[in-house]
Design an enzyme around this catalytic site. Sequence first.
Site, PDB file in Angstrom:
ATOM      1  N   SER A   1       0.840  -1.191   0.000  1.00  0.00           N
ATOM      2  CA  SER A   1       0.000   0.000   0.000  1.00  0.00           C
ATOM      3  C   SER A   1       0.882   1.251   0.000  1.00  0.00           C
ATOM      4  O   SER A   1       1.675   1.439  -0.923  1.00  0.00           O
ATOM      5  CB  SER A   1      -0.954  -0.047   1.196  1.00  0.00           C
ATOM      6  OG  SER A   1      -2.004   0.888   1.057  1.00  0.00           O
TER       7      SER A   1
ATOM      8  N   HIS B   1      -8.183  -5.317  -0.089  1.00  0.00           N
ATOM      9  CA  HIS B   1      -6.892  -4.673   0.118  1.00  0.00           C
ATOM     10  C   HIS B   1      -6.273  -5.112   1.445  1.00  0.00           C
ATOM     11  O   HIS B   1      -6.885  -4.998   2.503  1.00  0.00           O
ATOM     12  CB  HIS B   1      -7.082  -3.156   0.126  1.00  0.00           C
ATOM     13  CG  HIS B   1      -5.826  -2.360   0.254  1.00  0.00           C
ATOM     14  ND1 HIS B   1      -4.825  -2.385  -0.690  1.00  0.00           N
ATOM     15  CD2 HIS B   1      -5.400  -1.490   1.223  1.00  0.00           C
ATOM     16  CE1 HIS B   1      -3.853  -1.576  -0.328  1.00  0.00           C
ATOM     17  NE2 HIS B   1      -4.167  -1.026   0.841  1.00  0.00           N
TER      18      HIS B   1
ATOM     19  N   GLU C   1      -9.331  -5.003  -4.684  1.00  0.00           N
ATOM     20  CA  GLU C   1      -8.683  -4.011  -3.831  1.00  0.00           C
ATOM     21  C   GLU C   1      -9.676  -3.075  -3.129  1.00  0.00           C
ATOM     22  O   GLU C   1      -9.524  -2.759  -1.954  1.00  0.00           O
ATOM     23  CB  GLU C   1      -7.704  -3.167  -4.653  1.00  0.00           C
ATOM     24  CG  GLU C   1      -6.469  -3.896  -5.126  1.00  0.00           C
ATOM     25  CD  GLU C   1      -5.379  -4.006  -4.057  1.00  0.00           C
ATOM     26  OE1 GLU C   1      -5.658  -3.733  -2.874  1.00  0.00           O
ATOM     27  OE2 GLU C   1      -4.244  -4.370  -4.423  1.00  0.00           O
TER      28      GLU C   1
END
Length: 514
Positions: free
Chosen positions: A204, A426, A329
């Site tokens: 990330s 995610h 995601e």
Amino acid sequence: MSIRTVVLTLVAVAAVGFAGTPAVADGGSGVVRVDSGWLRGKVAEDHVKFSGVPYAEPPVGPRRWRPPADPVSWQGIRDATKPGTPCPQQRLAGTAEDCLYLDVTAPRSKRGGPKPVLVWLYGGAFNSGAAEEFDGTRLATSGDVVVVSMNYRLGALGFLSSPALDGSGGNYGLMDQTAALRWVKRNAARFGGDPGNVTLAGQSAGARAVCAHLASPLSRGLFHRAISQSGACDNEVLTLPAAQAFGAQATEQLGCTAAPDVAACLRGQSVEKLLGTLAGVGFAFNGKVSDRPWNPVAGTPMLPKQPRDAMRDGTAARVPLIVGSTRDEMRMFVSWESNMTAGRYTELVGQTFGGRAGDVLATYPVGDYGSPALAMSAVLSDWGGAIGACPVLRTAEAAHQPVYAYEFAEDSGQVTETGFPQGSYHGLDLPYLWDLDMAQNPYPPLTAKQERLSAKMIGYWSAFARTGNPNGPGRPHWPKGTVIKLSSDGIAPTPFAAEHRCGFWARVSRHAAR
């Protein structure tokens, strides 16, 4: 120096040896000498862990918003069995500005030769996260790699850009990471690691930081492979004018614009006020990462150009790269929207893509997805303005180095209270590589099949750290130039571009009017 300290130091010398053989390689005394002084870590049967190791001077008082300086040496043996204090953030309690510490987990294997080193950058939108949340024991012992993770400055404290402060343009958090990489270069051998074989990995925001370091001349030569998980190098970061505009807003909000000494006024603000500055700005789930004020800044000494431009023109570091994303995601973020009707879906697509909204709605009709929320998730996960699939593919295609691309496609099986399936959201890949602080990261426990997938992923990641190639015995072949699917149902090439409609998104301007 006390008699006890003298005795412990002599024991340490005996354990390490006068020739400098690292303690962790010869039975794990748990005492090792780094360039700033002696450390005592926590010894386990198969590894030694050193926690809370200072890699830079505390960035406090006049050192706030300055590049990190090397740590001051200490006397005696420093206790390195407790985590370092996390950097200030709103998500965690017990934080402090004196936070530039790292952790080292070194395996006690008897395999010969120096071990590869993997340096980890946590995610959290450059606003949150801590090294202590990622226990690298499983990765270190199963993969036979030395694992390093560090805290770095976050939010306004890490990324405020103001000409009143200095000429860096911000990027203090990135400079912290570079300082940690320099520390690794100086000290990796003390833990049995190879300073000439360092992999920089992140997820990330940490992955976007990896991209910044690939493009940064100040990080060149400090790492030799890179792993970017759910943070593509193709996504634009802040330009210097945009970052300084955010900085001006923050300065005004803090009441420092008209101060006789703006820098002194800013440095005199409380941490609590700084954490609330521009809080929440740019975090609409249909936005782009460059909408957010606390970000890497391009057009600066640390980052002269956008990472995507450096990848495309070949000026980025040409080190082997793993890049990938999770299949869904954006589902987790879309699930926070409580009123995702068909009308709201149409409205959001219009806000996000302006004149191309009709094309997006025709390509992603609600009827194909079962609900407006799932359609919205598919749009955002494929587009990837914040995070998502097609920028990952563009990153892989632009690279001038060996690239291994993947999609983590394991389904979480989790459903929200409203019945919304979270899919492979995610961050779901993290517990397959790390033992996490579950109080902060409540992921579902792995099943037996998922444990086997975890073992294969650790095998890929550690082999890549060792040689720049993730392949090896006991795992399906991972070809260069092909996206593979990582799932407990099987690991194999996947039609990634077609499934995520990347041809369509290539025709849609990334900067569509909103």
